[in-house]
Design a protein around this motif. Structure first.
Motif, PDB file in Angstrom:
ATOM      1  N   ALA A 162     -16.070  35.844  25.442  1.00  0.00           N
ATOM      2  CA  ALA A 162     -15.904  35.062  24.327  1.00  0.00           C
ATOM      3  C   ALA A 162     -14.427  34.957  24.041  1.00  0.00           C
ATOM      4  CB  ALA A 162     -16.321  35.457  23.025  1.00  0.00           C
ATOM      5  N   ALA A 163     -13.610  36.080  24.156  1.00  0.00           N
ATOM      6  CA  ALA A 163     -12.214  35.891  23.731  1.00  0.00           C
ATOM      7  C   ALA A 163     -11.566  35.173  24.768  1.00  0.00           C
ATOM      8  CB  ALA A 163     -11.732  37.389  23.855  1.00  0.00           C
ATOM      9  N   GLY A 164     -11.869  35.335  26.159  1.00  0.00           N
ATOM     10  CA  GLY A 164     -11.235  34.534  27.278  1.00  0.00           C
ATOM     11  C   GLY A 164     -11.561  32.857  26.923  1.00  0.00           C
ATOM     12  N   LEU A 165     -12.753  32.686  26.389  1.00  0.00           N
ATOM     13  CA  LEU A 165     -12.959  31.044  26.206  1.00  0.00           C
ATOM     14  C   LEU A 165     -12.474  30.433  24.815  1.00  0.00           C
ATOM     15  CD1 LEU A 165     -16.514  31.475  27.617  1.00  0.00           C
ATOM     16  CD2 LEU A 165     -14.859  30.154  28.547  1.00  0.00           C
ATOM     17  N   ARG A 166     -11.849  31.284  23.982  1.00  0.00           N
ATOM     18  CA  ARG A 166     -11.613  30.631  22.927  1.00  0.00           C
ATOM     19  C   ARG A 166     -10.731  29.582  22.904  1.00  0.00           C
ATOM     20  NH1 ARG A 166      -8.474  35.147  19.587  1.00  0.00           N
ATOM     21  NH2 ARG A 166      -7.652  35.520  21.611  1.00  0.00           N
ATOM     22  N   SER A 167      -9.777  29.144  23.968  1.00  0.00           N
ATOM     23  CA  SER A 167      -9.082  28.177  23.740  1.00  0.00           C
ATOM     24  C   SER A 167      -9.880  26.819  24.667  1.00  0.00           C
ATOM     25  CB  SER A 167      -7.629  28.405  24.729  1.00  0.00           C
ATOM     26  OG  SER A 167      -7.033  29.404  24.042  1.00  0.00           O
ATOM     27  N   ARG A 168     -10.425  27.231  25.866  1.00  0.00           N
ATOM     28  CA  ARG A 168     -11.118  26.071  26.464  1.00  0.00           C
ATOM     29  C   ARG A 168     -12.337  25.689  26.022  1.00  0.00           C
ATOM     30  NH1 ARG A 168     -12.253  28.001  32.697  1.00  0.00           N
ATOM     31  NH2 ARG A 168     -10.243  29.324  32.342  1.00  0.00           N
ATOM     32  N   ALA A 169     -13.101  26.683  25.434  1.00  0.00           N
ATOM     33  CA  ALA A 169     -14.437  26.104  24.949  1.00  0.00           C
ATOM     34  C   ALA A 169     -14.712  26.847  23.637  1.00  0.00           C
ATOM     35  CB  ALA A 169     -15.416  26.444  26.009  1.00  0.00           C
ATOM     36  N   PRO A 170     -14.061  26.679  22.453  1.00  0.00           N
ATOM     37  CA  PRO A 170     -14.098  27.547  21.277  1.00  0.00           C
ATOM     38  C   PRO A 170     -15.666  27.601  20.686  1.00  0.00           C
ATOM     39  CG  PRO A 170     -13.055  25.333  20.740  1.00  0.00           C
ATOM     40  CD  PRO A 170     -13.224  25.550  22.320  1.00  0.00           C
ATOM     41  N   GLU A 171     -16.395  26.278  20.750  1.00  0.00           N
ATOM     42  CA  GLU A 171     -17.617  26.464  20.357  1.00  0.00           C
ATOM     43  C   GLU A 171     -18.635  27.428  20.958  1.00  0.00           C
ATOM     44  OE1 GLU A 171     -19.266  25.356  17.441  1.00  0.00           O
ATOM     45  OE2 GLU A 171     -16.987  24.516  16.845  1.00  0.00           O
ATOM     46  N   THR A 172     -18.354  27.508  22.265  1.00  0.00           N
ATOM     47  CA  THR A 172     -19.210  28.299  23.406  1.00  0.00           C
ATOM     48  C   THR A 172     -18.899  29.715  23.071  1.00  0.00           C
ATOM     49  OG1 THR A 172     -19.348  26.681  24.958  1.00  0.00           O
ATOM     50  CG2 THR A 172     -19.603  29.013  25.557  1.00  0.00           C
ATOM     51  N   ALA A 173     -17.275  30.112  22.779  1.00  0.00           N
ATOM     52  CA  ALA A 173     -17.032  31.297  22.497  1.00  0.00           C
ATOM     53  C   ALA A 173     -17.574  31.810  21.130  1.00  0.00           C
ATOM     54  CB  ALA A 173     -15.381  31.208  22.368  1.00  0.00           C
ATOM     55  N   ARG A 174     -17.493  30.851  20.282  1.00  0.00           N
ATOM     56  CA  ARG A 174     -18.092  31.355  19.000  1.00  0.00           C
ATOM     57  C   ARG A 174     -19.714  31.867  19.164  1.00  0.00           C
ATOM     58  NH1 ARG A 174     -16.999  26.897  16.583  1.00  0.00           N
ATOM     59  NH2 ARG A 174     -14.793  27.789  15.707  1.00  0.00           N
ATOM     60  N   GLY A 175     -20.535  30.914  19.889  1.00  0.00           N
ATOM     61  CA  GLY A 175     -21.626  31.152  20.147  1.00  0.00           C
ATOM     62  C   GLY A 175     -21.970  32.510  20.940  1.00  0.00           C
ATOM     63  N   MET A 176     -21.218  32.784  21.883  1.00  0.00           N
ATOM     64  CA  MET A 176     -21.283  34.096  22.251  1.00  0.00           C
ATOM     65  C   MET A 176     -20.804  35.073  21.634  1.00  0.00           C
ATOM     66  SD  MET A 176     -19.702  33.211  26.032  1.00  0.00           S
ATOM     67  CE  MET A 176     -20.426  34.811  26.780  1.00  0.00           C
ATOM     68  N   ALA A 177     -19.918  35.131  20.828  1.00  0.00           N
ATOM     69  CA  ALA A 177     -19.505  36.245  19.610  1.00  0.00           C
ATOM     70  C   ALA A 177     -20.863  36.555  18.895  1.00  0.00           C
ATOM     71  CB  ALA A 177     -18.377  35.907  18.791  1.00  0.00           C
ATOM     72  N   ILE A 178     -21.571  35.343  18.283  1.00  0.00           N
ATOM     73  CA  ILE A 178     -22.634  35.598  17.485  1.00  0.00           C
ATOM     74  C   ILE A 178     -23.626  36.418  18.373  1.00  0.00           C
ATOM     75  CG2 ILE A 178     -24.612  34.437  16.477  1.00  0.00           C
ATOM     76  CD1 ILE A 178     -22.494  32.173  15.570  1.00  0.00           C
ATOM     77  N   GLY A 179     -23.981  35.993  19.433  1.00  0.00           N
ATOM     78  CA  GLY A 179     -24.964  36.514  20.103  1.00  0.00           C
ATOM     79  C   GLY A 179     -24.392  38.041  20.354  1.00  0.00           C
ATOM     80  N   ALA A 180     -23.170  38.250  20.499  1.00  0.00           N
ATOM     81  CA  ALA A 180     -22.847  39.922  20.913  1.00  0.00           C
ATOM     82  C   ALA A 180     -23.156  40.466  19.402  1.00  0.00           C
ATOM     83  CB  ALA A 180     -21.333  39.851  21.038  1.00  0.00           C
ATOM     84  N   GLY A 181     -22.923  39.915  18.358  1.00  0.00           N
ATOM     85  CA  GLY A 181     -23.133  40.507  16.986  1.00  0.00           C
ATOM     86  C   GLY A 181     -24.746  40.990  16.862  1.00  0.00           C
ATOM     87  N   ILE A 182     -25.550  39.936  17.264  1.00  0.00           N
ATOM     88  CA  ILE A 182     -26.982  40.129  17.061  1.00  0.00           C
ATOM     89  C   ILE A 182     -27.232  41.346  17.909  1.00  0.00           C
ATOM     90  CG2 ILE A 182     -29.361  39.188  17.301  1.00  0.00           C
ATOM     91  CD1 ILE A 182     -27.947  36.501  16.865  1.00  0.00           C
ATOM     92  N   LEU A 183     -26.855  41.364  18.843  1.00  0.00           N
ATOM     93  CA  LEU A 183     -27.126  42.397  20.084  1.00  0.00           C
ATOM     94  C   LEU A 183     -26.653  43.739  19.509  1.00  0.00           C
ATOM     95  CD1 LEU A 183     -28.340  43.279  22.647  1.00  0.00           C
ATOM     96  CD2 LEU A 183     -26.147  42.765  23.900  1.00  0.00           C
ATOM     97  N   VAL A 184     -25.335  43.931  18.934  1.00  0.00           N
ATOM     98  CA  VAL A 184     -24.903  45.109  18.487  1.00  0.00           C
ATOM     99  C   VAL A 184     -25.823  45.745  17.098  1.00  0.00           C
ATOM    100  CG1 VAL A 184     -23.366  46.247  17.091  1.00  0.00           C
ATOM    101  CG2 VAL A 184     -22.658  44.841  18.831  1.00  0.00           C
ATOM    102  N   LEU A 185     -26.266  44.770  16.463  1.00  0.00           N
ATOM    103  CA  LEU A 185     -27.245  45.211  15.361  1.00  0.00           C
ATOM    104  C   LEU A 185     -28.381  45.530  15.995  1.00  0.00           C
ATOM    105  CD1 LEU A 185     -28.261  45.166  12.604  1.00  0.00           C
ATOM    106  CD2 LEU A 185     -28.958  43.092  12.645  1.00  0.00           C
ATOM    107  N   SER A 186     -29.201  44.780  16.977  1.00  0.00           N
ATOM    108  CA  SER A 186     -30.276  45.226  17.471  1.00  0.00           C
ATOM    109  C   SER A 186     -30.107  46.771  18.482  1.00  0.00           C
ATOM    110  CB  SER A 186     -30.356  44.165  18.728  1.00  0.00           C
ATOM    111  OG  SER A 186     -31.737  44.567  19.388  1.00  0.00           O
TER     112      SER A 186
END
Length: 221
Positions: A147-171
């Motif tokens: 997600a960090a690597g995609l922040r510039s080229r695909a910010p929406e995708t990077a944000r979506g991946m970060a959300i997924g990572a957050g859910i997984l951490v909680l899980s």
């Protein structure tokens, strides 16, 4: 390997019976529901890799159900193999379609997940209370790295991946709390791992779909 050796690893299981983990077993329906929802969202969009992920998502639900009913070594394999397969296929999609690597380099980089996970899981094992859930901890970390690597080229995708990572951490946290909270709740917290994982995996497929569809991209596997 003793394929029929019984495994008692969760708070809810008090005996070797088939329905000894009713909540853990039934909540695997969440994976099937998520797979059905995502099948309807990706069908007909020319995204074969997304369809493969949907099939694997359903297989995760079936495999986990078998494990939480039979609770034997062979069922544990039916549980973990689809999870690993989903991770590998998804990261292949990330490497090929998000980072726009050719198929060969994408496959090589995907294969590197195995030594990465083997090398980092013991480090996560040092985290107090994480226990056996440490084997899953390398996954959200890698998602955040991508997600960090995609922040510039695909910010929406990077944000979506970060959300997924957050859910997984909680899980993962709730999975790790299954044992420590067993005295408080006899059903434990493992069933929440199922529900949150189903949401997370379905969401990650949606992130892939959204990344591909704005450009009308249809890529063969």
């Amino acid at each position: 390997m003793e394929w029929t050796r019984e495994i008692d690893g969760y708070c809810e299981r008090l005996d070797p019976g088939y329905w000894a983990e009713p909540i853990n077993a039934v909540t695997n329906a969440a994976f099937l529901i998520a797979a059905f929802i995502m099948w309807r969202r990706v069908r007909g969009q020319g995204l074969p890799l997304a369809m493969v992920l949907v099939v694997i998502l359903a297989a995760i639900g079936v495999g986990s159900y078998l494990f939480h009913t039979h609770a034997q070594v062979w069922a544990a394999m039916a549980d973990v193999v689809p999870i690993l397969l989903f991770i590998l296929v998804y990261f292949y999609g990330v490497n090929r379609d998000f980072l726009e690597l050719n198929r060969g380099p994408a496959l090589v980089l995907t294969a590197m997940f195995v030594p990465y996970a083997v090398g980092t899981a013991p480090l996560f094992g040092l985290v107090p209370g994480l226990g056996g859930s440490s084997v899953y901890a390398p996954v959200p970390l890698l998602i955040l790295i991508f997600a960090a690597g995609l922040r510039s080229r695909a910010p929406e995708t990077a944000r979506g991946m970060a959300i997924g990572a957050g859910i997984l951490v909680l899980s993962i946290t709730l999975r790790a709390l299954d044992g420590p909270l067993c005295e408080v709740s006899l059903m434990g917290t493992h069933f929440l791992w199922h529900i949150l994982n189903a949401i997370m995996l379905g969401w990650m497929i949606e992130v892939y779909r959204r990344h591909m569809r704005p450009h009308g991209r249809a890529v063969a596997i």
